[in-house]
Write a protein that holds these residues in place. Structure first.
Motif, PDB file in Angstrom:
ATOM      1  N   ALA A 259       0.832  -1.206   0.000  1.00  0.00           N
ATOM      2  CA  ALA A 259       0.000   0.000   0.000  1.00  0.00           C
ATOM      3  C   ALA A 259       0.865   1.254   0.000  1.00  0.00           C
ATOM      4  N   ARG A 260       1.920   1.270   0.854  1.00  0.00           N
ATOM      5  CA  ARG A 260       2.798   2.440   0.919  1.00  0.00           C
ATOM      6  C   ARG A 260       3.515   2.650  -0.412  1.00  0.00           C
ATOM      7  N   ARG A 261       4.003   1.549  -0.976  1.00  0.00           N
ATOM      8  CA  ARG A 261       4.749   1.681  -2.230  1.00  0.00           C
ATOM      9  C   ARG A 261       3.845   2.117  -3.377  1.00  0.00           C
ATOM     10  N   THR A 262       2.611   1.663  -3.345  1.00  0.00           N
ATOM     11  CA  THR A 262       1.668   2.081  -4.386  1.00  0.00           C
ATOM     12  C   THR A 262       1.354   3.566  -4.257  1.00  0.00           C
ATOM     13  N   ARG A 263       1.168   4.018  -3.005  1.00  0.00           N
ATOM     14  CA  ARG A 263       0.908   5.429  -2.755  1.00  0.00           C
ATOM     15  C   ARG A 263       2.062   6.279  -3.273  1.00  0.00           C
ATOM     16  N   ARG A 264       3.287   5.827  -2.953  1.00  0.00           N
ATOM     17  CA  ARG A 264       4.494   6.543  -3.381  1.00  0.00           C
ATOM     18  C   ARG A 264       4.575   6.577  -4.900  1.00  0.00           C
ATOM     19  N   ALA A 265       4.306   5.457  -5.528  1.00  0.00           N
ATOM     20  CA  ALA A 265       4.368   5.380  -6.990  1.00  0.00           C
ATOM     21  C   ALA A 265       3.324   6.290  -7.621  1.00  0.00           C
ATOM     22  N   ALA A 266       2.142   6.345  -7.012  1.00  0.00           N
ATOM     23  CA  ALA A 266       1.090   7.211  -7.544  1.00  0.00           C
ATOM     24  C   ALA A 266       1.534   8.669  -7.504  1.00  0.00           C
ATOM     25  N   GLN A 267       2.151   9.056  -6.384  1.00  0.00           N
ATOM     26  CA  GLN A 267       2.658  10.439  -6.268  1.00  0.00           C
ATOM     27  C   GLN A 267       3.706  10.726  -7.325  1.00  0.00           C
ATOM     28  N   GLU A 268       4.563   9.740  -7.552  1.00  0.00           N
ATOM     29  CA  GLU A 268       5.634   9.916  -8.525  1.00  0.00           C
ATOM     30  C   GLU A 268       5.062  10.063  -9.937  1.00  0.00           C
ATOM     31  N   VAL A 269       4.110   9.209 -10.262  1.00  0.00           N
ATOM     32  CA  VAL A 269       3.485   9.263 -11.588  1.00  0.00           C
ATOM     33  C   VAL A 269       2.762  10.602 -11.773  1.00  0.00           C
ATOM     34  N   GLU A 270       2.089  11.056 -10.718  1.00  0.00           N
ATOM     35  CA  GLU A 270       1.417  12.363 -10.792  1.00  0.00           C
ATOM     36  C   GLU A 270       2.416  13.486 -11.053  1.00  0.00           C
ATOM     37  N   ALA A 271       3.553  13.428 -10.340  1.00  0.00           N
ATOM     38  CA  ALA A 271       4.565  14.482 -10.491  1.00  0.00           C
ATOM     39  C   ALA A 271       5.136  14.477 -11.904  1.00  0.00           C
ATOM     40  N   ILE A 272       5.387  13.297 -12.445  1.00  0.00           N
ATOM     41  CA  ILE A 272       5.924  13.204 -13.812  1.00  0.00           C
ATOM     42  C   ILE A 272       4.886  13.696 -14.815  1.00  0.00           C
ATOM     43  N   THR A 273       3.631  13.342 -14.571  1.00  0.00           N
ATOM     44  CA  THR A 273       2.553  13.779 -15.461  1.00  0.00           C
ATOM     45  C   THR A 273       2.471  15.302 -15.495  1.00  0.00           C
ATOM     46  N   LEU A 274       2.524  15.891 -14.304  1.00  0.00           N
ATOM     47  CA  LEU A 274       2.422  17.345 -14.218  1.00  0.00           C
ATOM     48  C   LEU A 274       3.611  18.017 -14.913  1.00  0.00           C
ATOM     49  N   ALA A 275       4.814  17.445 -14.716  1.00  0.00           N
ATOM     50  CA  ALA A 275       5.997  18.014 -15.370  1.00  0.00           C
ATOM     51  C   ALA A 275       5.867  17.907 -16.882  1.00  0.00           C
ATOM     52  N   ALA A 276       5.320  16.795 -17.354  1.00  0.00           N
ATOM     53  CA  ALA A 276       5.156  16.609 -18.800  1.00  0.00           C
ATOM     54  C   ALA A 276       4.152  17.612 -19.366  1.00  0.00           C
ATOM     55  N   LEU A 277       3.065  17.829 -18.625  1.00  0.00           N
ATOM     56  CA  LEU A 277       2.055  18.784 -19.093  1.00  0.00           C
ATOM     57  C   LEU A 277       2.616  20.207 -19.063  1.00  0.00           C
ATOM     58  N   ARG A 278       3.437  20.495 -18.020  1.00  0.00           N
ATOM     59  CA  ARG A 278       4.062  21.803 -17.935  1.00  0.00           C
ATOM     60  C   ARG A 278       4.981  22.019 -19.154  1.00  0.00           C
TER      61      ARG A 278
END
Lengths: 317, 317
Positions: A259-278
């Motif tokens: 659960a913790r690792r999935t949460r962390r991965a979700a945050q990471e994917v969100e951050a990469i997504t936002l950087a890509a959109l930026r």
């Protein structure tokens, strides 16, 4: 041009220089970053990551070094990521005050890296997890993430580990300070270091009291243990390792690790997504359509929200 | 529930309370924000905005107040936005050290607002321009944007105005400091305040020298004038207004006014777009697809960049 596949092979073999170069590619957001992550991915998800945080002066660096020694005795490959969000200076070099770490500098099974994240492109949520991914992919069994200071960003980094260790020392009024910083909530394990000093028992008692004040725990909940150490003399460090392994087993049994690792991965994917959109928005900067939208907003002919709607349509078409 | 149309009408009539409420809606990113901006848009693009920046102690607040007095004498409706990026406290109340501003507090043709932007949702590029839009829509002829301190964000805010005024004072070694902060580049007009003190001429000379060191200017280029003032005694302030009006005329003649405003609007639209995309990502947080992507990343089955690609596809479908 760096050959990513070769670097990853060399990192897997445990060559420190290859690991350092991969982390540099991550830090510098190199064009090969994506390729690096793709090449490392099959080898990730193995390392047990431990975050260490606490006020300056509690002995984080000494404790980290002592933990490296303890894990090396168990034959583990160990990675150390020292993250300093207040500094713009990064590199493979040891930080000035990390003299203790130097005893591990020549150990081929220990990778030590300091990482500065102030003003880092993409921010903390982006750079630290990917550096962890490199150390994970390089076959580290354990990764110790040591943060400098106890600001919000330090706490966030430490909390991204599988297990978070909060260090305190006697006579610093740390119990109270820790509560203020919201640090009690993130501790899976508390270490009262410098336990040979006056007040160590009082600090442990105060901490125990404060931890008990939280809501009633249910059976099966994790009760953060408090371990007393004198890291400079390696006293109590084996007990810390024991407590860590207990927590790790608890994490695995309860499904909390996944659960913790999935949460962390979700945050990471969100951050990469936002950087890509930026980046996509940045690419549109010279674009005629954005220019004409901006002109209309400047003239009071279009409100900025409607303009943003149209820009989003451009991005996603 | 606030009736936005009524508030905008009242703001147009010059009711300070309505203006204050609209700015509060902006600051708090209220649900009606979008409606507020749409309702204000037809009335925007009229105000002349002047940014004032400079080190603490140069007399920014006193100078701003003196400029308000001077513009009021010309019959103008004046808005003042005092932006403090280092503070989390906002509100309609005057800042403690803004005693001088109180002489305008009862003038119905003057709107004064202090705005704290530290940790503000969406950041500076987002909140300050929209507060300006409220003051613009409320019929201000001139808006003075005073920033506290000279950090990077203060400089950015000041540089977003039509005209940027950089204030200095004698004997503070300000010339050199200003050059360091990159403040010379953004100044359209330099004011040496406290010119009754020793060293005012030397400061002006040094500044003149530094400004001359830049690349050769072409005919028609704007040469930033240097005006000496004693704002506390309102000396030289009419000359500042004169210089401002000259710059405004130059901006209009050369098309630079439209260019600056378009640039500013483009930045604002980009910031709103990014905030909207961030919100969409947040909306996906409970989503089954993001969850399964994150699980695969955590297991080392998928790299985070490929996961981000899929998340972007979700966002834009």
């Amino acid at each position: 041009m760096v050959d990513v596949a070769t670097l990853v092979d060399q990192a897997r073999e445990g060559r420190p220089r290859a690991v350092a170069r991969l982390i540099s590619l991550v830090e510098n957001a190199a064009p090969q970053l994506r390729e690096v992550m793709a090449a490392l991915t099959p080898y990730t998800g193995q390392a047990y990551t431990v975050g260490l945080t606490g006020s300056p002066g509690v002995g984080k660096s000494t404790s980290t070094s002592a933990l490296v020694t303890a894990y090396r005795r168990l034959g583990k490959r160990v990675g150390v990521l020292a993250v300093d969000p207040s500094s713009p200076f990064s590199g493979g070099a040891l930080l000035g005050d990390r003299v203790r770490m130097q005893e591990h500098a020549t150990d081929p099974e220990v990778f030590i890296r300091s990482m500065a994240t102030r003003g880092h492109l993409g921010g903390l949520s982006w750079s630290a997890p990917q550096a962890l991914r490199v150390l994970d992919g390089a076959g580290c069994d354990v990764i110790l993430v040591e943060t400098v200071g106890v600001g919000q960003s330090e706490v966030e980094i430490a909390a991204q580990a599988d297990t978070t260790v909060v260090l305190l020392a006697p006579g610093m009024g740390d119990g109270i300070q820790a509560a203020k910083a919201g640090i009690l909530e993130i501790g899976d394990l508390f270490v009262v270091n410098k336990a040979d000093r006056d007040g160590a028992d009082a600090t442990a008692r105060e901490l125990n009291h404060m931890l008990g004040l939280g809501e009633a725990r249910q059976a099966g909940d994790w009760r953060p243990p408090i371990v007393k150490t004198v890291a400079a003399r390696e006293q109590g460090v084996d007990e810390v390792v024991e407590a860590l392994e207990k927590h790790r087993a608890w994490l695995a049994e309860t499904g909390e690790l996944a659960a913790r690792r999935t949460r962390r991965a979700a945050q990471e994917v969100e951050a990469i997504t936002l950087a890509a959109l930026r980046a996509r928005i940045g690419d549109l900067r010279g674009d005629r359509h954005l220019q004409s939208l901006a002109e209309r907003v400047a003239l009071g002919d279009l409100d900025p929200y409607s303009a943003a709607d149209q820009l989003i349509a451009d991005l996603t078409s």
